[in-house]
Design an enzyme around this catalytic site. Sequence first.
Site, PDB file in Angstrom:
ATOM      1  N   ASP A  29      -3.106   5.275  -1.313  1.00 11.33           N
ATOM      2  CA  ASP A  29      -2.179   4.645  -2.113  1.00 11.33           C
ATOM      3  C   ASP A  29      -1.226   3.685  -1.204  1.00 11.33           C
ATOM      4  O   ASP A  29      -0.714   4.272  -0.131  1.00 11.33           O
ATOM      5  CB  ASP A  29      -1.200   5.618  -3.027  1.00 11.33           C
ATOM      6  CG  ASP A  29      -0.194   4.889  -3.582  1.00 11.33           C
ATOM      7  OD1 ASP A  29      -0.596   4.271  -4.689  1.00 11.33           O
ATOM      8  OD2 ASP A  29       0.967   4.571  -3.268  1.00 11.33           O
ATOM      9  N   LEU A  30      -1.079   2.230  -1.274  1.00 10.16           N
ATOM     10  CA  LEU A  30      -0.165   1.596  -0.674  1.00 10.16           C
ATOM     11  C   LEU A  30       1.304   1.859  -0.872  1.00 10.16           C
ATOM     12  O   LEU A  30       1.751   1.820  -1.958  1.00 10.16           O
ATOM     13  CB  LEU A  30      -0.574   0.199  -0.972  1.00 10.16           C
ATOM     14  CG  LEU A  30      -1.742  -0.394  -0.788  1.00 10.16           C
ATOM     15  CD1 LEU A  30      -1.849  -2.151  -1.020  1.00 10.16           C
ATOM     16  CD2 LEU A  30      -2.431  -0.253   0.533  1.00 10.16           C
ATOM     17  N   ASP A  86      -2.590  -0.486  -6.774  1.00 18.34           N
ATOM     18  CA  ASP A  86      -2.564  -0.269  -5.295  1.00 18.34           C
ATOM     19  C   ASP A  86      -3.262   0.961  -4.958  1.00 18.34           C
ATOM     20  O   ASP A  86      -3.044   1.662  -3.808  1.00 18.34           O
ATOM     21  CB  ASP A  86      -1.306  -0.403  -4.813  1.00 18.34           C
ATOM     22  CG  ASP A  86      -0.325   0.516  -5.270  1.00 18.34           C
ATOM     23  OD1 ASP A  86      -0.760   1.467  -6.263  1.00 18.34           O
ATOM     24  OD2 ASP A  86       0.846   0.524  -4.836  1.00 18.34           O
TER      25      ASP A  86
END
Length: 539
Positions: free
Chosen positions: A410-411, A453
């Site tokens: 996950d960004l 994301d």
Amino acid sequence: MDPLLALSAYLDTLDYPAFIQDAAGRWLAANDAFCKLMLKPRAKLLGTVPGVGEDEELPNWADWKPAFVCGGMTEVNDEFRLPDQTIQRVMTSKRVIALADGRRVLVGEMRRSAAITSSREDEQLFRVIAEAMPYPMLLVNSADQLMIACNQRASEVFGWPSSGIIGQRLEELFVDANDCRQLLLMVRSHGSIKDYETCLRTASEQRIWGLVSARKSSLRGENVLLLGINDITERKRAEEALRDSESRYRAILQTTAEGYVLIDLAENAIVDVNPALCRMLGTRRQELVGARLDHYIALESREEWQKQSDKFAVSQHRQFELKLHTLDGHPLQVLANSSTLFDPLGRATSVFAMLTDITERKLNEDRVLYLAFYDTLTALPNRYLLSERVEQALLQQKRQGGQIALMFIDLDDFKQVNDTLGHDVGDALLQEVAKRLNECVRRSDTVARLGGDEFIVLLPNLKSREDAALVAEKIISSLNEPIYVGEHQLSARLSIGIAIAPLDGMDATSLKKAADMAMYRAKGQGKNGYAFFSAPLRF
């Protein structure tokens, strides 16, 4: 009734010797005058062949062979020794005729002078012979071309009674009078003609096609023509219907959008094509005819073409797909419907195929398939394709052992990029992240985007969890490098959760849930790092 019986009965009405022989020379019939001349009863004569001493030759009257070679009518003269030892000059007339059952026989008549017999006898003989024929026969006066006799079959075919035909000019039976004149000219020049094809008319003005055979003869001291007509109307109709059918099919092939090709199997060469195939392949007919279709088959379809070619001789109809290329190299995909043509002995001689261009359809199918299993923004596998690959990796792990790692990525703070710089910049950032993730893994690994994301990396065939840690560190290092989007310099910080099979789960759902929980643990540890799943995280 046996046509030979009718001829035999006629011979019995004659007061001079007469006989019938077959092509082998055997006597088939003889009248009393001939048996008396031969000094043999009929029972001992029939079935035998004329014979003479070892050093003697057959007399002309007894030699049947020349007549069968020449056909028609021949006349020979002999000196014949009578029972009283006197010598008499004899003229023997021989006519070779075809009976209704297909047999050819020789009718011989022996007379004491060379004079022509009475008209009554000649006409009677013509009628007896003609009525034995299965096709129309006409007797025509050569001088004025008037018909003077015909058989019953002629009346049936032309629709006139005999009295209606007799007295007409021959050319009145011909649709084109020039055909009649040409026929008469050829008979006059050569003495006979065989199978002259022409169109004739009936009493009701219907047209029939016939093969006319004619020969010069004599009657009452006058020249006559004997004509036989083989009715080929049904054959001509069938030929015309076949030509019409071929014309229709040719017109269809010339206008259809499907490509057509005919291939000679012995030469493996193209024999015929239609304009549609020329357009499909971007070439001309003369370039295709005589060439091999192999030259236009893409390399990846050569094996399929060979497999189908091997089955042409044993399977009449086939359907298969081929990849071709045009003359200038553009790819072309076709659906081929083929049919094999066989000769009368059952041997495959050629195959024709209708080729439908399915290039656009296959592209659409590929697009649909792509959209079903790939993310349109990053071109990475989506959650559906990922699930299949996880299941495959788990099955392989059960058979071969080893470990599997599933990374949930996950960004960190990606929402700020979208909110401050816009979604276009955010999309470009996601595309670069996808690219760098792929650069950090092996070909056998899978990088997938779940949406937003969130990414997942599948690492099969690991020896230990430390291998997964090395990949995670490589990913973090790569994505921390500056990312340039237009005039913006960005960096991607990310949190990675790692689950290991079989330790943390034995199915895709369990592994994904474990990796998700480990990712949140990495975020809780300060982000931009990775964490492994551990059992206490379940609680």
